[in-house]
Motif scaffolding. Structure first.
Motif, PDB file in Angstrom:
ATOM      1  N   ASP A 117       0.797  -0.953   0.052  1.00 29.10           N
ATOM      2  CA  ASP A 117       0.089   0.000   0.116  1.00 29.10           C
ATOM      3  C   ASP A 117       0.709   1.313   0.075  1.00 29.10           C
ATOM      4  N   GLY A 118       2.362   0.957   0.373  1.00 27.84           N
ATOM      5  CA  GLY A 118       2.992   2.475   0.275  1.00 27.84           C
ATOM      6  C   GLY A 118       2.422   3.244   1.609  1.00 27.84           C
ATOM      7  N   GLU A 119       2.761   4.512   1.578  1.00 29.91           N
ATOM      8  CA  GLU A 119       2.333   5.406   2.454  1.00 29.91           C
ATOM      9  C   GLU A 119       1.201   5.907   2.372  1.00 29.91           C
ATOM     10  N   PRO A 120       0.508   6.641   3.533  1.00 28.55           N
ATOM     11  CA  PRO A 120      -0.860   7.034   3.398  1.00 28.55           C
ATOM     12  C   PRO A 120      -1.041   8.361   2.511  1.00 28.55           C
ATOM     13  N   GLY A 121      -1.815   8.527   1.860  1.00 31.74           N
ATOM     14  CA  GLY A 121      -2.423   9.531   0.898  1.00 31.74           C
ATOM     15  C   GLY A 121      -3.166  10.730   1.504  1.00 31.74           C
ATOM     16  N   ALA A 122      -3.258  11.854   0.718  1.00 35.34           N
ATOM     17  CA  ALA A 122      -3.948  13.078   1.442  1.00 35.34           C
ATOM     18  C   ALA A 122      -5.452  12.466   2.013  1.00 35.34           C
ATOM     19  N   LYS A 123      -6.136  11.829   1.184  1.00 33.73           N
ATOM     20  CA  LYS A 123      -7.620  11.583   1.463  1.00 33.73           C
ATOM     21  C   LYS A 123      -7.849  10.686   2.790  1.00 33.73           C
ATOM     22  N   SER A 124      -7.071   9.721   2.923  1.00 32.14           N
ATOM     23  CA  SER A 124      -6.978   8.798   4.347  1.00 32.14           C
ATOM     24  C   SER A 124      -6.563   9.811   5.205  1.00 32.14           C
ATOM     25  N   LEU A 125      -5.521  10.720   5.189  1.00 28.31           N
ATOM     26  CA  LEU A 125      -4.944  11.612   6.308  1.00 28.31           C
ATOM     27  C   LEU A 125      -6.047  12.568   6.709  1.00 28.31           C
ATOM     28  N   TRP A 126      -6.721  13.157   5.907  1.00 31.14           N
ATOM     29  CA  TRP A 126      -7.599  14.169   6.328  1.00 31.14           C
ATOM     30  C   TRP A 126      -8.916  13.545   6.959  1.00 31.14           C
ATOM     31  N   GLN A 127      -9.061  12.421   6.363  1.00 26.59           N
ATOM     32  CA  GLN A 127     -10.282  11.745   7.047  1.00 26.59           C
ATOM     33  C   GLN A 127     -10.076  11.297   8.572  1.00 26.59           C
ATOM     34  N   GLY A 128      -8.698  10.641   8.464  1.00 28.12           N
ATOM     35  CA  GLY A 128      -8.206  10.159   9.933  1.00 28.12           C
ATOM     36  C   GLY A 128      -8.157  11.315  10.897  1.00 28.12           C
ATOM     37  N   LEU A 129      -7.489  12.514  10.545  1.00 28.07           N
ATOM     38  CA  LEU A 129      -7.400  13.444  11.528  1.00 28.07           C
ATOM     39  C   LEU A 129      -8.547  13.832  11.896  1.00 28.07           C
ATOM     40  N   GLN A 130      -9.739  14.029  11.137  1.00 27.02           N
ATOM     41  CA  GLN A 130     -10.973  14.471  11.600  1.00 27.02           C
ATOM     42  C   GLN A 130     -11.687  13.424  12.616  1.00 27.02           C
ATOM     43  N   ARG A 131     -11.273  12.241  12.808  1.00 24.41           N
ATOM     44  CA  ARG A 131     -11.979  11.427  13.555  1.00 24.41           C
ATOM     45  C   ARG A 131     -10.891  11.522  14.867  1.00 24.41           C
ATOM     46  N   VAL A 132      -9.521  11.398  14.708  1.00 25.04           N
ATOM     47  CA  VAL A 132      -8.678  11.734  15.768  1.00 25.04           C
ATOM     48  C   VAL A 132      -9.073  13.024  16.685  1.00 25.04           C
ATOM     49  N   MET A 133      -9.271  13.941  15.938  1.00 32.92           N
ATOM     50  CA  MET A 133      -9.711  15.042  16.632  1.00 32.92           C
ATOM     51  C   MET A 133     -10.827  14.935  17.530  1.00 32.92           C
ATOM     52  N   ASP A 134     -11.802  14.327  17.042  1.00 31.44           N
ATOM     53  CA  ASP A 134     -13.022  13.981  17.969  1.00 31.44           C
ATOM     54  C   ASP A 134     -12.688  13.266  18.901  1.00 31.44           C
ATOM     55  N   PHE A 135     -11.595  12.156  18.851  1.00 28.85           N
ATOM     56  CA  PHE A 135     -11.296  11.368  20.012  1.00 28.85           C
ATOM     57  C   PHE A 135     -10.531  12.056  21.127  1.00 28.85           C
ATOM     58  N   ALA A 136      -9.839  13.219  20.698  1.00 24.54           N
ATOM     59  CA  ALA A 136      -9.089  13.866  21.572  1.00 24.54           C
ATOM     60  C   ALA A 136      -9.842  14.702  22.230  1.00 24.54           C
ATOM     61  N   MET A 137     -11.004  15.309  21.490  1.00 31.24           N
ATOM     62  CA  MET A 137     -11.991  16.145  22.001  1.00 31.24           C
ATOM     63  C   MET A 137     -12.687  15.394  23.364  1.00 31.24           C
ATOM     64  N   GLY A 138     -13.089  14.133  22.955  1.00 34.44           N
ATOM     65  CA  GLY A 138     -13.802  13.236  23.807  1.00 34.44           C
ATOM     66  C   GLY A 138     -12.884  13.067  25.325  1.00 34.44           C
ATOM     67  N   ILE A 139     -11.487  13.014  25.007  1.00 32.83           N
ATOM     68  CA  ILE A 139     -10.550  12.686  26.209  1.00 32.83           C
ATOM     69  C   ILE A 139     -10.454  13.742  26.969  1.00 32.83           C
ATOM     70  N   ARG A 140     -10.468  14.850  26.509  1.00 34.83           N
ATOM     71  CA  ARG A 140     -10.378  16.219  27.032  1.00 34.83           C
ATOM     72  C   ARG A 140     -11.634  16.566  28.000  1.00 34.83           C
ATOM     73  N   ALA A 141     -12.730  16.225  27.419  1.00 27.31           N
ATOM     74  CA  ALA A 141     -13.937  16.462  27.977  1.00 27.31           C
ATOM     75  C   ALA A 141     -14.254  15.396  29.139  1.00 27.31           C
ATOM     76  N   ALA A 142     -13.709  14.077  29.071  1.00 33.27           N
ATOM     77  CA  ALA A 142     -13.793  13.009  30.022  1.00 33.27           C
ATOM     78  C   ALA A 142     -12.700  13.661  31.271  1.00 33.27           C
ATOM     79  N   ARG A 143     -11.684  14.275  31.017  1.00 40.82           N
ATOM     80  CA  ARG A 143     -10.781  14.643  31.987  1.00 40.82           C
ATOM     81  C   ARG A 143     -11.409  15.879  32.868  1.00 40.82           C
ATOM     82  N   GLU A 144     -11.931  16.647  31.951  1.00 42.78           N
ATOM     83  CA  GLU A 144     -12.559  17.753  32.691  1.00 42.78           C
ATOM     84  C   GLU A 144     -13.755  17.523  33.622  1.00 42.78           C
ATOM     85  N   ALA A 145     -14.719  16.430  33.232  1.00 41.80           N
ATOM     86  CA  ALA A 145     -15.691  16.153  34.173  1.00 41.80           C
ATOM     87  C   ALA A 145     -15.095  15.282  35.290  1.00 41.80           C
TER      88      ALA A 145
END
Length: 439
Positions: free
Chosen positions: A411-439
């Motif tokens: 498969d080689g290295e990741p392309g732009a499409k898989s990266l921008w879609q993956g970044l979007q999901r990871v940012m959601d994950f990180a937001m959930g972790i921050r919210a859990a810590r604050e709670a």
């Protein structure tokens, strides 16, 4: 401090609240590049604040882009050679009711044009957006003529601005690179009149007749002895399979008429594929440059630089498909332009991460990702957290996996499409972790 804060650290919109809002909006949009503005903001009050920001009449889109340009110049200072790529893309807002839009390739289409200068290294690492033109065409008059600015000026003015940057970066060689639309004699004459402070490399569109010669330019180049052959792999693109290319290279130094009389010299490079696969048209590039190229290595370097022009096409792909800018629901051209300035920074960032993961795979991932971001990816992937930050390429591949990258042996290295879609999901994950810590 997040990358958004660093990239806009020098922003000055005349009000600290507007400065802070621009950074916050960049952060929200970059976390969910494919989402609409309301979906990216995640709440009605923040959505209203975003729309109020984009409705500020006293803000120009150049005010938002300027701090990113400053950061781009800083990145460029560390490079011996920087390729300044220019091209134009059209943004189709057909069906939108935004005021100020104009016709596109077809008179019935509505939208605007964007013409950026995109700086990359010869290794294709994006350094940032240096400049941009944004405009909407006026409708044709009764005689079928289109009033307004002469659009070819954007190529000449684009070179002039790069020439100005060359004076600011005396230790870095700047090279203006553009496709066939920039094959304008007035552009080459202007560069010559300025003393070529920045090198230039253009793909030729015209087969000019040379002064005092019966042969046309490219017919004459084809008659010269080949310097040798160069080979490279041409990646697959829409409607075309990838294949290994072998080109035969010829060069010739010729004279073109200078502005105000006299002549000036340019090098013509003809790189033509030999023995293409059956049914395939030979890949041929005709290039013009101010630089001399009398050896195969000198010509091959220029061909490699021209091949880097594909990076601006990648930038446009991320801008349109990754950031979904043609889906913006904004009521005026000026508001669209403000949003585009932010999205151009985001599109650069995605391309930068993709290339950095390939060029600097062993770099500490916390150079570009917050700790919560890469840790979120590891936790959701149910992988044990490493005792120290992982390497950048490992983080990029894991994040791209959330966007569909399989990471198989071929498969080689990741392309732009898989990266921008993956970044979007990871940012959601990180937001959930921050919210859990604050709670």
């Amino acid at each position: 401090m997040g990358w958004e804060t660093e990239e806009l650290s020098r922003i000055d919109l005349g009000d600290q609240r507007l400065n802070a809002r621009s950074i916050k909006l960049l952060k929200r949009l970059s976390a969910k590049p494919t989402a609409s503005i309301p979906a990216a903001c995640g709440g009605w009050s923040e959505t209203l604040a975003a729309y109020r920001f984009l409705a500020q009449d006293q803000i120009d889109w150049q005010d938002i882009l300027q701090p990113h340009i400053d950061c781009s110049l800083t990145r460029m200072r560390a490079q011996p050679v920087v390729l300044c790529l220019q091209d134009t893309t059209e943004l189709d807002f057909n069906g939108r009711q935004a005021q100020g839009l104009g016709p596109l390739s077809y008179e019935a289409q509505r939208g605007l044009y964007v013409h950026p200068t995109y700086a990359v290294t010869p290794e294709r690492l994006p350094l940032g957006v240096l400049d941009a033109w944004m405009w909407a065409r006026e409708a044709k008059d009764e005689q079928g003529e289109r009033p307004g600015i002469l659009e070819s000026l954007r190529w000449i003015e684009g070179y002039e601005r790069i020439a100005e940057r060359a004076a600011e970066l005396p230790e870095t060689r700047l090279v203006y690179v553009a496709d066939r639309e920039a094959d304008i004699l007035a552009l080459m004459q202007r560069a010559h009149a300025l003393g070529n402070p920045a090198d230039w490399l253009l793909r030729a569109k015209h087969n000019r007749k040379l002064s005092g010669d019966t042969d046309k330019l490219w017919d004459k180049v084809a008659q010269t002895d080949a310097l040798g052959e160069l080979g490279f792999y041409l990646p697959p693109r829409a409607g075309r399979k990838g294949r290994n290319i072998v080109q035969q290279v010829r060069t010739l130094r010729v004279e073109l008429p200078a502005e105000g009389g006299g002549t000036f010299e340019v090098t013509a490079i003809l790189a033509r594929e030999i023995n293409p696969p059956a049914g395939e048209k030979p890949l041929e590039w005709r290039l013009l440059t101010n630089r001399t190229a009398v050896t195969l290595s000198e010509a091959a370097e220029l061909v490699d630089w021209y091949r880097c022009r594909w990076e601006i096409e990648m930038f446009f792909n991320i801008l349109k498909n990754g950031c979904q800018v043609e889906a913006l629901q904004l009521s005026t051209l000026s508001r669209i332009e403000l949003a585009l300035a932010l999205f151009m920074i985001i599109a650069w960032r995605i391309g930068y991460l993709m290339r950095l993961g390939r060029e600097c795979p062993e770099m500490d991932c916390e150079v570009v990702f917050d700790r919560e971001e890469w840790q979120a990816a590891w936790l959701v992937a149910r992988k044990p957290l490493p005792p120290k930050p992982p390497q950048l390429n490992e983080a990029i591949r894991l994040i791209a996996g959330f966007g569909g990258f399989l990471g198989r042996k071929g498969d080689g290295e990741p392309g732009a499409k898989s990266l921008w879609q993956g970044l979007q999901r990871v940012m959601d994950f990180a937001m959930g972790i921050r919210a859990a810590r604050e709670a």
